[in-house]
Design an enzyme around this catalytic site. Structure first.
Site, mmCIF file in Angstrom:
data_model
loop_
_atom_site.group_PDB
_atom_site.id
_atom_site.type_symbol
_atom_site.label_atom_id
_atom_site.label_comp_id
_atom_site.label_asym_id
_atom_site.label_seq_id
_atom_site.Cartn_x
_atom_site.Cartn_y
_atom_site.Cartn_z
ATOM 1 N N ASP A 42 0.780 -0.945 -0.078
ATOM 2 C CA ASP A 42 -0.019 0.361 -0.061
ATOM 3 C C ASP A 42 0.840 1.154 0.023
ATOM 4 O O ASP A 42 0.628 2.846 0.150
ATOM 5 C CB ASP A 42 -1.274 0.329 1.511
ATOM 6 N N SER A 43 2.351 1.396 -0.202
ATOM 7 C CA SER A 43 3.157 2.167 -0.776
ATOM 8 C C SER A 43 2.737 2.859 -1.569
ATOM 9 O O SER A 43 3.535 4.002 -2.131
ATOM 10 C CB SER A 43 5.006 1.827 0.124
ATOM 11 N N ASP A 81 -0.962 -6.381 -0.757
ATOM 12 C CA ASP A 81 -0.931 -5.755 1.264
ATOM 13 C C ASP A 81 -2.227 -5.095 1.476
ATOM 14 O O ASP A 81 -3.152 -4.763 0.340
ATOM 15 C CB ASP A 81 -0.023 -4.284 1.369
ATOM 16 N N LYS A 111 -0.608 -9.557 3.483
ATOM 17 C CA LYS A 111 0.594 -9.323 4.595
ATOM 18 C C LYS A 111 -0.753 -7.819 5.238
ATOM 19 O O LYS A 111 -1.031 -7.973 4.427
ATOM 20 C CB LYS A 111 1.319 -8.198 4.145
ATOM 21 N N GLU A 113 -0.557 -5.284 8.693
ATOM 22 C CA GLU A 113 0.238 -4.907 9.918
ATOM 23 C C GLU A 113 -1.255 -4.693 10.926
ATOM 24 O O GLU A 113 -1.826 -5.018 11.154
ATOM 25 C CB GLU A 113 -0.577 -2.652 9.133
ATOM 26 N N GLU A 179 9.288 -3.263 10.919
ATOM 27 C CA GLU A 179 9.540 -2.336 10.415
ATOM 28 C C GLU A 179 10.461 -1.048 11.099
ATOM 29 O O GLU A 179 9.958 -0.740 12.138
ATOM 30 C CB GLU A 179 8.401 -1.668 9.285
HETATM 31 O O1 KIV Z 1 3.713 -0.473 1.076
HETATM 32 C C1 KIV Z 1 4.558 -1.536 1.871
HETATM 33 O O2 KIV Z 1 5.692 -1.276 0.545
HETATM 34 C C2 KIV Z 1 5.407 -2.216 3.153
HETATM 35 C C3 KIV Z 1 6.808 -2.746 3.021
HETATM 36 C C4 KIV Z 1 7.642 -1.287 2.982
HETATM 37 C C5 KIV Z 1 6.612 -3.389 4.469
HETATM 38 O O3 KIV Z 1 4.735 -2.734 4.092
HETATM 39 NA NA NA Z 2 2.794 -1.264 3.591
#
Ligand code: KIV
Ligand code: NA
Length: 269
Positions: A42-43, A81, A111, A113, A179
């Site tokens: 989600d980055s 994510d 993934k 959080e 992180e």
């Molecule tokens: O969204 C993302 O890129 C992340 C990584 C930095 C672990 O969660």
């Molecule tokens: Na993320």
């Protein structure tokens, strides 16, 4: 290279490599370069969608880009994510959103959080066949509570992260992102767990490393101090676009060979 979380879990002889990608060409480059796992993070909110946090990113946005990454690759593990509020509010909704990434988009895992509120959810998802990568330490979806500061710096906070790490392993998580935590905390958790730890700003003792692709490529605006650029893609893009603009303005493009194309394009696709 791993194509199942099982192979990923056992692949810890050399450090595991994970990188984000949000589109087909970046994913294809990741595969060609041999990354073990691609995170459709989600980055993308900051990295490609122009937001100043990850909070506005939607399930549709991650799903669409997960599909692109999955279609472009065969070997790397593709991990979607889960965006802010797409999980952890309502269980049925969480299962639906996570399931969609595997069932409709071709991801191998999700993934999440993590926190005390995701232990049961991790177990539930793992039970139905959705492998979960947990994520502890700095969790950017909590920016309004944590900012972007380093986590686990007091003994109490470190113990809490270590405890949650163990709880998520016990709940069935197949891997854990750590992180922006002290290296010695990440090393201790890595020792304690049997699932692989993937660090970002967490020192060199994790079982693997992850970075945001824009940072690695040299495409990012603000790079965190724990990231590194291994290229200058932004500069390369500007050079290519400048070359194009100049060639058109100077009347050099299109040239003769671009102007009378008689072949069909079928072979390209
Ligand atoms: O969204 C993302 O890129 C992340 C990584 C930095 C672990 O969660
Ligand atoms: Na993320």
């Amino acid at each position: 290279m791993p194509t199942t979380v099982r192979e990923f879990r056992s692949g810890t002889e050399t450090p595991l490599t994970m990188l984000t990608a949000y589109d087909a060409p970046t994913a294809a480059a990741c595969e060609a370069a041999g990354v073990d796992a691609i995170l459709v993070g989600d980055s993308m909110g900051n990295a490609t969608l122009g937001y100043d946090s990850t909070l506005p990113v939607t399930v549709d946005e991650v799903a669409s880009r997960t599909g692109a990454v999955a279609r472009a690759t065969d070997e790397p593990l593709v991990i979607a994510d889960m965006p802010f509020l797409s999980f952890g509010v309502d269980e049925a909704e969480s299962l639906k959103n996570a399931g969609r990434m595997l069932k409709e988009e071709g991801a191998h895992a999700v993934k999440i959080e993590s926190g005390s509120h995701t232990v049961e959810l991790t177990e539930r998802l793992a039970d139905v066949g959705i492998p979960v990568m947990a994520h502890l330490g700095l969790t950017p979806q909590k920016v309004n509570q944590l900012g972007y500061s380093r986590q686990g710096t007091s003994q109490e906070a470190a113990n809490e992260i270590a405890r949650l790490a163990r709880e998520h392993e016990d709940a069935g998580a197949f891997a854990l992102v750590l992180e922006h935590v002290p290296a010695n905390l990440a090393a201790g958790i890595t020792d304690d767990l049997s699932i692989p730890t993937i660090g970002i700003g967490a020192g060199s003792d994790c079982d693997g490393q992850v970075l945001v692709a824009n940072d690695v490529l040299g495409l990012g605006d603000h790079q965190p101090p724990f990231a590194a650029a291994f290229g200058d893609v932004r500069g390369e893009m500007e050079r290519a676009v400048s070359g194009y603009v100049e060639a058109v303005e100077d009347g050099e493009f299109p040239a003769e060979e671009h102007s009378h194309v008689e072949s069909d394009l079928d072979d390209l696709y």
